[in-house]
Design an enzyme around this catalytic site. Structure first.
Site, mmCIF file in Angstrom:
data_model
loop_
_atom_site.group_PDB
_atom_site.id
_atom_site.type_symbol
_atom_site.label_atom_id
_atom_site.label_comp_id
_atom_site.label_asym_id
_atom_site.label_seq_id
_atom_site.Cartn_x
_atom_site.Cartn_y
_atom_site.Cartn_z
ATOM 1 N N GLU A 90 3.157 0.319 9.601
ATOM 2 C CA GLU A 90 3.549 0.862 10.921
ATOM 3 C C GLU A 90 2.910 0.103 12.066
ATOM 4 O O GLU A 90 2.462 0.691 13.048
ATOM 5 C CB GLU A 90 3.185 2.359 11.013
ATOM 6 C CG GLU A 90 4.005 3.219 10.077
ATOM 7 C CD GLU A 90 3.285 4.492 9.688
ATOM 8 O OE1 GLU A 90 2.444 4.978 10.456
ATOM 9 O OE2 GLU A 90 3.543 4.974 8.565
ATOM 10 N N ASP A 102 -2.843 -5.147 -1.070
ATOM 11 C CA ASP A 102 -3.962 -5.282 -2.014
ATOM 12 C C ASP A 102 -4.020 -6.672 -2.640
ATOM 13 O O ASP A 102 -3.006 -7.216 -3.064
ATOM 14 C CB ASP A 102 -3.827 -4.251 -3.143
ATOM 15 C CG ASP A 102 -4.193 -2.856 -2.656
ATOM 16 O OD1 ASP A 102 -4.322 -2.659 -1.437
ATOM 17 O OD2 ASP A 102 -4.339 -1.971 -3.523
ATOM 18 N N ASP A 132 -8.234 5.132 3.342
ATOM 19 C CA ASP A 132 -6.952 4.644 2.829
ATOM 20 C C ASP A 132 -5.776 5.399 3.456
ATOM 21 O O ASP A 132 -5.975 6.309 4.272
ATOM 22 C CB ASP A 132 -6.974 4.787 1.293
ATOM 23 C CG ASP A 132 -6.364 3.582 0.606
ATOM 24 O OD1 ASP A 132 -5.473 2.959 1.189
ATOM 25 O OD2 ASP A 132 -6.778 3.283 -0.533
ATOM 26 N N TRP A 163 -3.269 -1.051 5.413
ATOM 27 C CA TRP A 163 -2.582 -2.277 4.945
ATOM 28 C C TRP A 163 -1.628 -2.886 5.983
ATOM 29 O O TRP A 163 -0.660 -3.566 5.625
ATOM 30 C CB TRP A 163 -1.777 -2.005 3.652
ATOM 31 C CG TRP A 163 -2.318 -0.908 2.801
ATOM 32 C CD1 TRP A 163 -3.490 -0.936 2.099
ATOM 33 C CD2 TRP A 163 -1.736 0.383 2.555
ATOM 34 N NE1 TRP A 163 -3.658 0.254 1.432
ATOM 35 C CE2 TRP A 163 -2.599 1.072 1.687
ATOM 36 C CE3 TRP A 163 -0.563 1.013 2.981
ATOM 37 C CZ2 TRP A 163 -2.330 2.374 1.245
ATOM 38 C CZ3 TRP A 163 -0.295 2.310 2.537
ATOM 39 C CH2 TRP A 163 -1.182 2.963 1.684
ATOM 40 N N GLY A 164 -1.850 -2.597 7.255
ATOM 41 C CA GLY A 164 -0.963 -3.159 8.285
ATOM 42 C C GLY A 164 0.300 -2.335 8.488
ATOM 43 O O GLY A 164 1.157 -2.683 9.299
HETATM 44 C C1 GLA Z 1 -5.384 1.210 -2.147
HETATM 45 C C2 GLA Z 1 -6.340 0.274 -1.393
HETATM 46 C C3 GLA Z 1 -7.244 -0.434 -2.401
HETATM 47 C C4 GLA Z 1 -8.022 0.593 -3.211
HETATM 48 C C5 GLA Z 1 -7.064 1.550 -3.897
HETATM 49 C C6 GLA Z 1 -7.786 2.711 -4.555
HETATM 50 O O1 GLA Z 1 -4.487 0.516 -2.918
HETATM 51 O O2 GLA Z 1 -5.626 -0.648 -0.629
HETATM 52 O O3 GLA Z 1 -8.127 -1.306 -1.730
HETATM 53 O O4 GLA Z 1 -8.901 1.289 -2.365
HETATM 54 O O5 GLA Z 1 -6.132 2.098 -2.957
HETATM 55 O O6 GLA Z 1 -6.898 3.604 -5.165
#
Ligand code: GLA
Length: 391
Positions: free
Chosen positions: A164, A183, A126, A161-162
């Site tokens: 930067e 998410d 993450d 999550w894409g």
């Molecule tokens: C981020 C990730 C999720 C999950 C949570 C856990 O938000 O994008 O997929 O792993 O953290 O805290």
């Protein structure tokens, strides 16, 4: 490590969040092995965030929470392996995970050694709390290097999550997949947003580093950690089919032990799994929806013109010469899907046409000279596997 197909499996986060423990993980492994999921390709059983104590031990290692995992992680990993499955875990490029447990920043090689010792096969990594003073690509490179020198093959699933512009640097880091979305939550609004957002990233997907659209919410039915409104069966079908057409990892997020029959049927759709996992691994292309010239009516509701973002029609050339064709109605109206054979590489002069099999119903039809057409209810999709045949 080289990963040749989008990983498939199960992850604890969507349903269990912080309430994760060895019983849930081991029972899920049993379920996957005993109910046909393993044989369909679902192989990674992944523990997400919240598995450790809040502090590292004196050796600087992360310590599994003894209440949640009383026998430690190697015990769980061994159990998962004994079921013919692979074991996944989670950490973070920052000093803390998103749920504020220890992250791997500045401890990358120590943590990679631990993961290897425990028998980890997959690491989701993450991006919360990453220091502003350094670049994301430095941190992903660091963990990738630690993993590729830890003595064990561990899939590296980046999860920034894409942020930067991840897509421009993620492949060079050594990651095997990258989370190309924010998410997901268990609602139609979330699914629709992720799907529409992802179309522009299709070209970055491929062997070596797959676009990961996030864990599936199929079967959550409004229950669990990322539950919201829940979705209808048709919406879950659209969700699963879109992930498969895009070639995303298929990581189940519901409590599989309690999943209803409808959800299990969706998750076990062999034709869609085969499209997702097709070994040629070509990216899909989008056939821009054309204006519907003769506006027709379903009941009293007009069939509106189609716009690509509302009803994307995509196609993917498969390794045996077949074509996967999918149309997705993200609008709240009945829509007509209409794809010209020309746009798929066929045309009058070729002497060829298509025999299409609907992946949901198994029904087969020959297209002849016409376009491929179907009417779609709101939030529904149709996906065909098409075979080239003589006219
Ligand atoms: C981020 C990730 C999720 C999950 C949570 C856990 O938000 O994008 O997929 O792993 O953290 O805290």
């Amino acid at each position: 490590m080289i990963v040749n197909r989008p990983p498939m499996g199960w992850n604890s986060w969507n349903t269990f969040g912080e309430n994760i423990n060895e019983t849930v993980v081991m029972e899920t492994a049993d379920f996957i092995a005993e109910n046909g999921y393993r044989d369909l390709g679902y192989e990674y059983v992944i523990i997400d965030d919240c598995w450790s104590l809040r502090d590292r031990n004196e050796a600087g290692e992360i310590v599994p929470d003894p209440v949640k995992f009383p026998h430690g992680m190697k015990y769980v990993a061994d159990y998962v392996h004994s079921k013919g499955l692979k074991f996944g875990m989670y950490s973070c490029a920052g000093p803390m995970t998103c749920a504020r447990y220890p992250g791997s920043y500045d401890h990358e090689f120590v943590d990679a050694a631990c993961f290897a010792r425990w028998g980890v096969d997959y690491l989701k990594y993450d991006y919360c709390y990453h220091p502003e003073s350094t670049y994301g690509h430095y941190l992903y490179k660091r963990m990738a290097l630690a993993l590729s020198n830890c003595g064990r093959d561990i899939v590296f699933a980046a999860c920034s999550w894409g942020a930067e512009n991840t897509k421009t640097w993620i492949k060079e880091t050594g990651a095997d997949s990258w989370r190309s979305t924010g998410d997901i939550n268990d609602s139609w609004a979330s699914i629709k947003m992720l799907c529409q957002d992802q179309m522009k990233f299709a070209e970055y997907n491929g062997k070596g580093c797959f676009n990961d659209m996030d864990m599936l919410v199929v079967g959550m039915n409004g229950k669990g950690n990322v539950a919201l409104t829940g979705c209808t069966e048709e919406e879950y079908k659209t969700h699963f089919a879109f992930w498969a057409m895009m070639g995303s990892p298929l990581i189940i997020g519901c409590d599989l032990r309690k999943a209803d029959e409808a959800a299990q049927k969706i998750l076990k759709n062999e034709m869609l799994i085969a499209i997702d996992q097709d070994e040629a691994y070509r990216q899909p292309f989008f056939i821009n929806s054309r204006r519907i010239e003769n506006v027709r009516r379903v009941g009293s509701e007009p069939l509106l013109e189609s716009y690509p973002e509302d009803i994307p029609i995509m196609a993917r050339l498969l390794s045996n010469g077949d074509i996967a064709i999918g149309a997705f109605n993200f609008s709240d109206h009945h829509r007509c899907f209409d794809a010209q054979l020309d746009s798929l590489g066929l045309g009058e002069c070729t002497g060829k046409t298509l025999e299409v099999t609907n992946v949901w119903t198994g029904e087969t039809a020959v297209i002849g000279k016409s376009n491929i057409r179907a009417e779609l209810d709101p939030h529904c999709c149709v996906v065909y596997r098409a075979r080239v045949i003589d006219k």
